[in-house]
Design an enzyme around this catalytic site. Structure first.
Site, PDB file in Angstrom:
ATOM      1  N   HIS A   1       0.846  -1.197   0.000  1.00 51.93           N
ATOM      2  CA  HIS A   1       0.000   0.000   0.000  1.00 51.93           C
ATOM      3  C   HIS A   1       0.878   1.242   0.000  1.00 51.93           C
ATOM      4  O   HIS A   1       1.846   1.337   0.759  1.00 51.93           O
ATOM      5  CB  HIS A   1      -0.905   0.017   1.232  1.00 51.93           C
TER       6      HIS A   1
ATOM      7  N   TYR B   1      -9.062   5.445   7.962  1.00 52.44           N
ATOM      8  CA  TYR B   1      -9.134   5.875   9.357  1.00 52.44           C
ATOM      9  C   TYR B   1     -10.184   6.970   9.432  1.00 52.44           C
ATOM     10  O   TYR B   1      -9.992   8.054   8.867  1.00 52.44           O
ATOM     11  CB  TYR B   1      -7.791   6.419   9.829  1.00 52.44           C
TER      12      TYR B   1
ATOM     13  N   LYS C   1       1.978  -0.078  15.130  1.00 49.67           N
ATOM     14  CA  LYS C   1       3.369  -0.104  15.562  1.00 49.67           C
ATOM     15  C   LYS C   1       3.771  -1.348  16.354  1.00 49.67           C
ATOM     16  O   LYS C   1       4.956  -1.644  16.475  1.00 49.67           O
ATOM     17  CB  LYS C   1       3.678   1.145  16.410  1.00 49.67           C
TER      18      LYS C   1
ATOM     19  N   TYR D   1       4.349   6.429  10.205  1.00 54.28           N
ATOM     20  CA  TYR D   1       3.517   5.268   9.905  1.00 54.28           C
ATOM     21  C   TYR D   1       4.275   4.254   9.055  1.00 54.28           C
ATOM     22  O   TYR D   1       4.261   3.045   9.336  1.00 54.28           O
ATOM     23  CB  TYR D   1       2.248   5.718   9.182  1.00 54.28           C
TER      24      TYR D   1
END
Length: 391
Positions: free
Chosen positions: A72, A201, A298, A384
């Protein structure tokens, strides 16, 4: 029995550590409380940072990931009526991969079994001894009920937040920091093709929602719910209705696909850091030392980063009698731990409704800034997609 490194925990951290050690001829024994079947079936994280994928590639564990995983370029950030795409590759030059922790674990187990790794699954009464000496050892009762003792030069605690390794560091040495969030995630797995090309999100007045995926035919979705929520109170119809409202709010020409829900669970949210990550001959990695809320993707990646530092430190200690990297391990790892802890807190508090109208306006302002500012978007993308290992 005797080995060089006793690895407690057969999750990704422990398995990857044993793999990296074996590449340099360092022997280990892996000790796990759960059965192998449980370890291989538990549903966990699904996003791999760029540096995690590079590391797996470098040690021969990336072939199936590259074939079956999904690369992605970024994520979608959404508020009611607006959906913005953040392209990580354009912003910071790095992508992420969708590849479930279950699949990473399977690849690691297959590789370690092929190499003849010694495992003990389904053990009880695991205890660590003499960690402040040069001759630590681990005792446990194996799955057959036989008492076992493993003498080692080093113990690696990769056994998560409920294992014995964390507690083995004395109270006089240990320091902890914790933040418990006033909400949880209701997560589902569904046998339905994803309704999005990349993760969504979503901030919504009813609470946060997220659309992720595990494959072209399996979707992973989440809803913000109050702490203490009982899964039994959320029928499949109620789950899909809430997801459709929060994810589809005001977004033209977009529809959430629904399908059979195969797994449903509630995940509490907290941040936790314990220091030091090394005491005597005990070294902690992954959830044994730190927990982050899953919003920033994470947890698994931070465990991999720990192990990427720990493996060369142990190899240098055991093969060269050089303790420089071992002595620096805790401080080096904690720099990244706190960076990821902050990012996970920031993503979480920016996207989840607290019930305070003032907080809601601040969140919307922050989300507009991230979506419209190259600097804001780049900061999110860098964190990220993942900082390089060692930073």
């Amino acid at each position: 029995m005797r080995t060089e490194v006793a690895v407690i925990g057969a999750g990704p951290a422990g398995l990857l550590l044993s793999h990296l050690l074996a590449e340099q001829g360092v022997e280990s024994v892996v000790i796990e409380t759960r059965t192998q079947e449980y370890v291989l079936s538990r549903i966990r994280a699904g996003i791999l940072e760029h540096s995690t994928v590079d590391l797996l590639d470098s040690v021969g564990l990336g072939e199936r990931l590259r074939r079956e995983g999904q690369e992605h370029r970024g994520i979608h950030l959404q508020t009611p009526g607006e959906r913005h795409h953040l392209d990580f590759v354009d912003l910071c030059g790095r992508s992420v991969w969708v590849y479930g922790q279950t699949e990473v674990t399977r690849d690691l187990v297959d590789a370690r079994e092929a190499a003849g790794q010694q495992f003990f699954y389904g053990v009880t009464e695991t205890a660590l001894h003499d960690i402040e000496t040069d001759s630590p050892y681990v005792t446990f009762v194996d799955a057959d009920g036989t008492e076992q003792r493993v003498d080692a030069a080093v113990i690696a605690g990769c056994d998560g937040s409920f294992g014995p390794s964390r507690a083995a560091i004395p109270d006089s040495v240990r320091r902890t920091w914790e933040r418990v969030y006033p909400y949880s995630w209701l997560g589902i797995l569904a046998d339905v093709a994803p309704s999005t090309d990349e993760l969504i999100y979503a901030w919504h007045p009813d609470g946060f929602a997220m659309h992720s995926m595990r494959s072209d035919t399996v979707s992973r979705l989440y809803l913000q719910v109050p702490n203490g929520t009982d899964v039994a109170d959320w029928s499949d119809d109620r789950v899909w209705a809430a997801l459709s409202t929060r994810l589809g709010a005001g977004i033209d020409d977009w529809t959430l696909r629904s399908g059979p829900i195969t797994e449903k669970s509630v995940l509490p949210m907290r941040s936790y850091v314990q220091t030091p990550m090394r005491h005597g001959r005990l070294f902690l990695a992954g959830d044994a030392a730190h927990i982050v809320p899953p919003t920033g993707a994470k947890g698994l990646n931070l465990a991999v980063a720990d192990v990427a530092l720990l493996a060369p430190a142990l190899i240098s200690l055991l093969r060269k009698n050089d303790d420089t990297l071992a002595d620096a391990y805790s401080d080096s790892a904690l720099r990244r731990v706190w960076r990821c802890t902050h990012f996970s807190w920031w993503m979480t508090t920016m996207l989840h409704r607290s019930g305070d109208p003032f907080d809601a306006q601040l969140q919307l302002s922050q989300l507009r800034w991230v979506a419209s500012s190259t600097a804001g978007a780049t900061g999110l993308a860098e964190n990220y997609a993942g900082l390089p290992i060692g930073l």
